[in-house]
Design a protein around this motif. Structure first.
Motif, PDB file in Angstrom:
ATOM      1  N   TYR A 154       0.830  -1.210   0.000  1.00 34.46           N
ATOM      2  CA  TYR A 154       0.000   0.000   0.000  1.00 34.46           C
ATOM      3  C   TYR A 154       0.864   1.261   0.000  1.00 34.46           C
ATOM      4  CZ  TYR A 154      -3.204   3.610   1.774  1.00 34.46           C
ATOM      5  OH  TYR A 154      -3.927   4.780   1.941  1.00 34.46           O
ATOM      6  N   ASN A 155       1.904   1.221   0.807  1.00 36.62           N
ATOM      7  CA  ASN A 155       2.843   2.338   0.929  1.00 36.62           C
ATOM      8  C   ASN A 155       4.244   1.743   0.786  1.00 36.62           C
ATOM      9  OD1 ASN A 155       4.685   4.271   1.905  1.00 36.62           O
ATOM     10  ND2 ASN A 155       3.264   5.064   3.433  1.00 36.62           N
ATOM     11  N   LYS A 156       4.949   2.127  -0.265  1.00 36.46           N
ATOM     12  CA  LYS A 156       6.265   1.520  -0.531  1.00 36.46           C
ATOM     13  C   LYS A 156       7.255   1.724   0.602  1.00 36.46           C
ATOM     14  CE  LYS A 156       8.037   5.570  -3.016  1.00 36.46           C
ATOM     15  NZ  LYS A 156       8.559   6.092  -4.299  1.00 36.46           N
ATOM     16  N   ASN A 157       6.945   2.663   1.504  1.00 34.84           N
ATOM     17  CA  ASN A 157       7.860   2.971   2.605  1.00 34.84           C
ATOM     18  C   ASN A 157       7.541   2.203   3.888  1.00 34.84           C
ATOM     19  OD1 ASN A 157       9.186   5.280   1.172  1.00 34.84           O
ATOM     20  ND2 ASN A 157       7.128   6.136   1.289  1.00 34.84           N
ATOM     21  N   ALA A 158       6.504   1.363   3.869  1.00 28.19           N
ATOM     22  CA  ALA A 158       6.057   0.775   5.136  1.00 28.19           C
ATOM     23  C   ALA A 158       5.506  -0.634   4.962  1.00 28.19           C
ATOM     24  CB  ALA A 158       4.985   1.668   5.765  1.00 28.19           C
ATOM     25  N   ASP A 159       5.605  -1.427   6.058  1.00 27.59           N
ATOM     26  CA  ASP A 159       4.973  -2.751   6.090  1.00 27.59           C
ATOM     27  C   ASP A 159       3.884  -2.830   7.151  1.00 27.59           C
ATOM     28  OD1 ASP A 159       6.352  -3.030   8.554  1.00 27.59           O
ATOM     29  OD2 ASP A 159       8.034  -4.037   7.563  1.00 27.59           O
ATOM     30  N   PHE A 160       3.815  -1.827   8.049  1.00 21.44           N
ATOM     31  CA  PHE A 160       2.774  -1.710   9.075  1.00 21.44           C
ATOM     32  C   PHE A 160       2.751  -2.883  10.052  1.00 21.44           C
ATOM     33  CE2 PHE A 160       1.272   0.706   5.368  1.00 21.44           C
ATOM     34  CZ  PHE A 160       1.099   1.959   5.950  1.00 21.44           C
ATOM     35  N   ASP A 161       3.860  -3.610  10.184  1.00 18.46           N
ATOM     36  CA  ASP A 161       3.894  -4.772  11.077  1.00 18.46           C
ATOM     37  C   ASP A 161       3.563  -4.408  12.524  1.00 18.46           C
ATOM     38  OD1 ASP A 161       4.545  -6.356   8.939  1.00 18.46           O
ATOM     39  OD2 ASP A 161       6.649  -6.619   9.477  1.00 18.46           O
ATOM     40  N   TYR A 162       4.012  -3.228  12.975  1.00 19.40           N
ATOM     41  CA  TYR A 162       3.831  -2.865  14.382  1.00 19.40           C
ATOM     42  C   TYR A 162       2.385  -2.562  14.751  1.00 19.40           C
ATOM     43  CZ  TYR A 162       8.725  -3.033  15.663  1.00 19.40           C
ATOM     44  OH  TYR A 162       9.977  -3.491  15.961  1.00 19.40           O
ATOM     45  N   LEU A 163       1.511  -2.451  13.772  1.00 17.07           N
ATOM     46  CA  LEU A 163       0.096  -2.305  14.103  1.00 17.07           C
ATOM     47  C   LEU A 163      -0.421  -3.567  14.799  1.00 17.07           C
ATOM     48  CD1 LEU A 163      -1.433  -0.486  10.991  1.00 17.07           C
ATOM     49  CD2 LEU A 163      -0.845   0.471  13.233  1.00 17.07           C
ATOM     50  N   ALA A 164       0.252  -4.690  14.618  1.00 19.78           N
ATOM     51  CA  ALA A 164      -0.144  -5.924  15.312  1.00 19.78           C
ATOM     52  C   ALA A 164      -0.078  -5.731  16.821  1.00 19.78           C
ATOM     53  CB  ALA A 164       0.756  -7.088  14.886  1.00 19.78           C
ATOM     54  N   TYR A 165       0.912  -4.967  17.296  1.00 19.64           N
ATOM     55  CA  TYR A 165       1.017  -4.691  18.731  1.00 19.64           C
ATOM     56  C   TYR A 165      -0.101  -3.766  19.190  1.00 19.64           C
ATOM     57  CZ  TYR A 165       5.739  -6.775  18.934  1.00 19.64           C
ATOM     58  OH  TYR A 165       6.804  -7.643  18.898  1.00 19.64           O
ATOM     59  N   VAL A 166      -0.513  -2.855  18.314  1.00 17.16           N
ATOM     60  CA  VAL A 166      -1.641  -1.975  18.631  1.00 17.16           C
ATOM     61  C   VAL A 166      -2.898  -2.816  18.852  1.00 17.16           C
ATOM     62  CG1 VAL A 166      -3.103  -0.085  17.812  1.00 17.16           C
ATOM     63  CG2 VAL A 166      -0.653  -0.072  17.290  1.00 17.16           C
ATOM     64  N   PHE A 167      -3.165  -3.730  17.930  1.00 14.23           N
ATOM     65  CA  PHE A 167      -4.350  -4.581  18.046  1.00 14.23           C
ATOM     66  C   PHE A 167      -4.286  -5.433  19.319  1.00 14.23           C
ATOM     67  CE2 PHE A 167      -4.072  -4.528  13.169  1.00 14.23           C
ATOM     68  CZ  PHE A 167      -4.828  -3.369  13.093  1.00 14.23           C
ATOM     69  N   ALA A 168      -3.097  -5.934  19.652  1.00 12.95           N
ATOM     70  CA  ALA A 168      -2.958  -6.786  20.837  1.00 12.95           C
ATOM     71  C   ALA A 168      -3.339  -6.032  22.102  1.00 12.95           C
ATOM     72  CB  ALA A 168      -1.528  -7.310  20.943  1.00 12.95           C
ATOM     73  N   ASP A 169      -2.898  -4.784  22.213  1.00 12.00           N
ATOM     74  CA  ASP A 169      -3.241  -4.004  23.403  1.00 12.00           C
ATOM     75  C   ASP A 169      -4.699  -3.567  23.387  1.00 12.00           C
ATOM     76  OD1 ASP A 169      -1.090  -3.678  25.375  1.00 12.00           O
ATOM     77  OD2 ASP A 169       0.065  -2.891  23.710  1.00 12.00           O
ATOM     78  N   LEU A 170      -5.213  -3.222  22.225  1.00 16.42           N
ATOM     79  CA  LEU A 170      -6.625  -2.848  22.132  1.00 16.42           C
ATOM     80  C   LEU A 170      -7.517  -4.013  22.548  1.00 16.42           C
ATOM     81  CD1 LEU A 170      -6.725  -0.858  18.758  1.00 16.42           C
ATOM     82  CD2 LEU A 170      -7.029   0.071  21.063  1.00 16.42           C
ATOM     83  N   ALA A 171      -7.092  -5.231  22.222  1.00 17.82           N
ATOM     84  CA  ALA A 171      -7.901  -6.417  22.506  1.00 17.82           C
ATOM     85  C   ALA A 171      -7.963  -6.749  23.993  1.00 17.82           C
ATOM     86  CB  ALA A 171      -7.371  -7.619  21.726  1.00 17.82           C
ATOM     87  N   LYS A 172      -7.243  -6.013  24.822  1.00 21.18           N
ATOM     88  CA  LYS A 172      -7.349  -6.205  26.274  1.00 21.18           C
ATOM     89  C   LYS A 172      -8.626  -5.571  26.818  1.00 21.18           C
ATOM     90  CE  LYS A 172      -2.335  -6.323  26.995  1.00 21.18           C
ATOM     91  NZ  LYS A 172      -1.168  -5.645  27.609  1.00 21.18           N
ATOM     92  N   HIS A 173      -9.283  -4.734  26.015  1.00 20.39           N
ATOM     93  CA  HIS A 173     -10.488  -4.026  26.447  1.00 20.39           C
ATOM     94  C   HIS A 173     -11.734  -4.759  25.937  1.00 20.39           C
ATOM     95  CE1 HIS A 173      -7.876  -0.764  27.692  1.00 20.39           C
ATOM     96  NE2 HIS A 173      -7.306  -0.816  26.507  1.00 20.39           N
ATOM     97  N   ALA A 174     -12.654  -5.066  26.842  1.00 25.04           N
ATOM     98  CA  ALA A 174     -13.817  -5.885  26.502  1.00 25.04           C
ATOM     99  C   ALA A 174     -14.614  -5.312  25.339  1.00 25.04           C
ATOM    100  CB  ALA A 174     -14.712  -6.036  27.730  1.00 25.04           C
ATOM    101  N   GLU A 175     -14.805  -3.982  25.329  1.00 23.93           N
ATOM    102  CA  GLU A 175     -15.620  -3.391  24.270  1.00 23.93           C
ATOM    103  C   GLU A 175     -14.962  -3.509  22.902  1.00 23.93           C
ATOM    104  OE1 GLU A 175     -14.330   0.193  26.844  1.00 23.93           O
ATOM    105  OE2 GLU A 175     -14.163  -1.993  26.930  1.00 23.93           O
ATOM    106  N   ILE A 176     -13.624  -3.503  22.872  1.00 25.05           N
ATOM    107  CA  ILE A 176     -12.947  -3.626  21.580  1.00 25.05           C
ATOM    108  C   ILE A 176     -12.846  -5.080  21.149  1.00 25.05           C
ATOM    109  CG2 ILE A 176     -10.810  -3.132  20.323  1.00 25.05           C
ATOM    110  CD1 ILE A 176     -10.582  -0.548  21.678  1.00 25.05           C
ATOM    111  N   ARG A 177     -12.891  -5.991  22.092  1.00 23.53           N
ATOM    112  CA  ARG A 177     -12.969  -7.406  21.705  1.00 23.53           C
ATOM    113  C   ARG A 177     -14.201  -7.645  20.841  1.00 23.53           C
ATOM    114  NH1 ARG A 177     -11.703  -9.388  27.777  1.00 23.53           N
ATOM    115  NH2 ARG A 177      -9.443  -9.099  27.738  1.00 23.53           N
ATOM    116  N   GLN A 178     -15.283  -6.921  21.141  1.00 26.49           N
ATOM    117  CA  GLN A 178     -16.498  -7.077  20.349  1.00 26.49           C
ATOM    118  C   GLN A 178     -16.270  -6.641  18.906  1.00 26.49           C
ATOM    119  OE1 GLN A 178     -19.278  -8.699  21.516  1.00 26.49           O
ATOM    120  NE2 GLN A 178     -17.719  -9.081  23.088  1.00 26.49           N
ATOM    121  N   TYR A 179     -15.432  -5.642  18.721  1.00 27.06           N
ATOM    122  CA  TYR A 179     -15.099  -5.209  17.358  1.00 27.06           C
ATOM    123  C   TYR A 179     -14.440  -6.354  16.590  1.00 27.06           C
ATOM    124  CZ  TYR A 179     -12.111  -3.405  13.659  1.00 27.06           C
ATOM    125  OH  TYR A 179     -11.465  -3.244  12.451  1.00 27.06           O
TER     126      TYR A 179
END
Length: 358
Positions: A154-179
């Motif tokens: 999508y962006n030749k300058n990036a692979d966005f791998d670290y967004l996986a860590y964002v999702f992991a921390d977001l998933a600690k919240h019950a309301e975002i687990r529903q997402y």
């Protein structure tokens, strides 16, 4: 009299861009060696750095590197996450397909996600670039960036791998687990099904973050039927394959195993990162919370895979996780499960909280 270092910090706000560039570049090593210098004068350097994210990309690169490195400090983190305009800027810039510093923005978000209030991202909206093919929900845009943006697609300058860590921390919240477990209106797809395909990706960061996300979402017991259903999230093949090696499994009926685990190639290797293996085993343990989950795992012969993992991974934490899972799978269903709550508490305590540094 200010020291040379204090003067250097002051130069990041200089009106001359060449001086700002030199100052920012020279300050990068101090963001790990002496991060306290950025907290002077009630965090004035950090406040200046936040503004410079909009500066020339060469300057912004060093600025973002510094912010990533100092964001592990609670005071600095608080300064950034409470600034809604700054967060808005980060989200706007990261989705730009021409943004040269997108990976650094992803790293910064990975650290900002340690703040409990980041769950407000669920309500955030912004216009998505046409090339992303997303809707106006920021969380959906981050998901599509992660999926469509791997390896610079999508962006030749990036692979966005670290967004996986964002999702992991977001998933600690019950309301975002529903997402993560419900289909999104704009494409009809369950977000967790977009992530599960990366459990055997070549990127260590991507695999580790996705494994932690799956495990954290699995704390939502009500979603377990979907986790285990072939017509839902169907997570078992994607959790079992990373912990499976090329060894032959002694089972009474090999055809009872999941199709994806039958006739594996001789060069099949289990994940080399023991923390990832541990995370997947803990996910399996969470999915034994219901009787349906336990019976399905027995039916598809999960025990032999866990037994081989226990034998072949030389890591105490992995072996303990395997032993907890085996105890559940081998238990007679008529016996009361007095240790269920304890298992979940042990797994909760194993969540990954590392801070990203550049």
């Amino acid at each position: 009299m200010p020291t040379e270092l204090e003067e250097l910090v002051g130069f990041i706000a200089h009106p001359n861009p060449q001086i700002r560039l030199a100052a920012a570049e020279n300050l990068v090593p101090y963001s790990t060696a002496e991060p306290a210098i950025f907290k002077a004068e009630e965090l004035k350097p950090v406040k200046n750095l936040k503004l410079l994210v909009k500066d020339h990309p060469k300057i912004a690169k060093h600025v973002l590197t510094i912010l990533v490195n100092v964001s592990g400090d609670p005071e600095v983190l608080n300064e950034m996450v409470k600034d809604d305009k700054f967060l808005e800027l980060v989200f706007q810039y990261i989705v730009n397909p021409e943004e040269p510093n997108a990976n650094l923005l992803a790293m910064l978000l990975a650290n900002l996600a340690k703040w409990d209030g980041i769950k407000s991202v669920l309500q955030r909206k912004q216009q998505a670039p046409e090339a992303l093919g997303s809707d106006d929900v920021v969380l959906n845009q981050l998901m599509d960036l992660f999926v469509k943006g791997q390896d610079g697609a999508y962006n030749k300058n990036a692979d966005f791998d670290y967004l996986a860590y964002v999702f992991a921390d977001l998933a600690k919240h019950a309301e975002i687990r529903q997402y993560f477990v419900n289909p999104q209106p704009y494409d009809g797809v369950i977000p967790l099904t977009k992530l599960k395909v990366f459990t055997e990706h070549k990127s260590d960061v991507r695999r580790k973050g996705v494994a932690s996300t799956i495990k954290n979402v699995a704390f939502d017991v009500q979603s377990h039927p979907s986790f285990l259903s072939a017509g839902g999230i169907d997570i078992l093949p994607y959790v079992l394959l990373p912990i499976t090696g090329s060894e032959e499994y002694e089972v009474d009926d090999a055809m009872a195993m999941l199709p994806d685990l039958q006739l594996l190639p001789p060069d099949k290797r289990r994940d080399p990162d023991s923390t990832v293996v541990q995370t997947h085993v803990e996910t399996l343990t969470l999915l034994t919370t219901t009787r349906e989950g336990r019976e399905l795992m027995r039916e598809v012969r999960v025990y032999p895979i866990v037994r081989e993992t226990h034998l072949r991974v030389d890591d105490g934490a992995v072996r303990e996780a395997c032993e907890r899972l085996v105890q559940v799978l081998m238990r007679d269903e008529e016996e009361p499960d007095a240790n269920a709550k304890g298992r979940v508490q042990e797994i909760e305590g194993a969540e990954d909280d590392e801070i990203v540094e550049v």
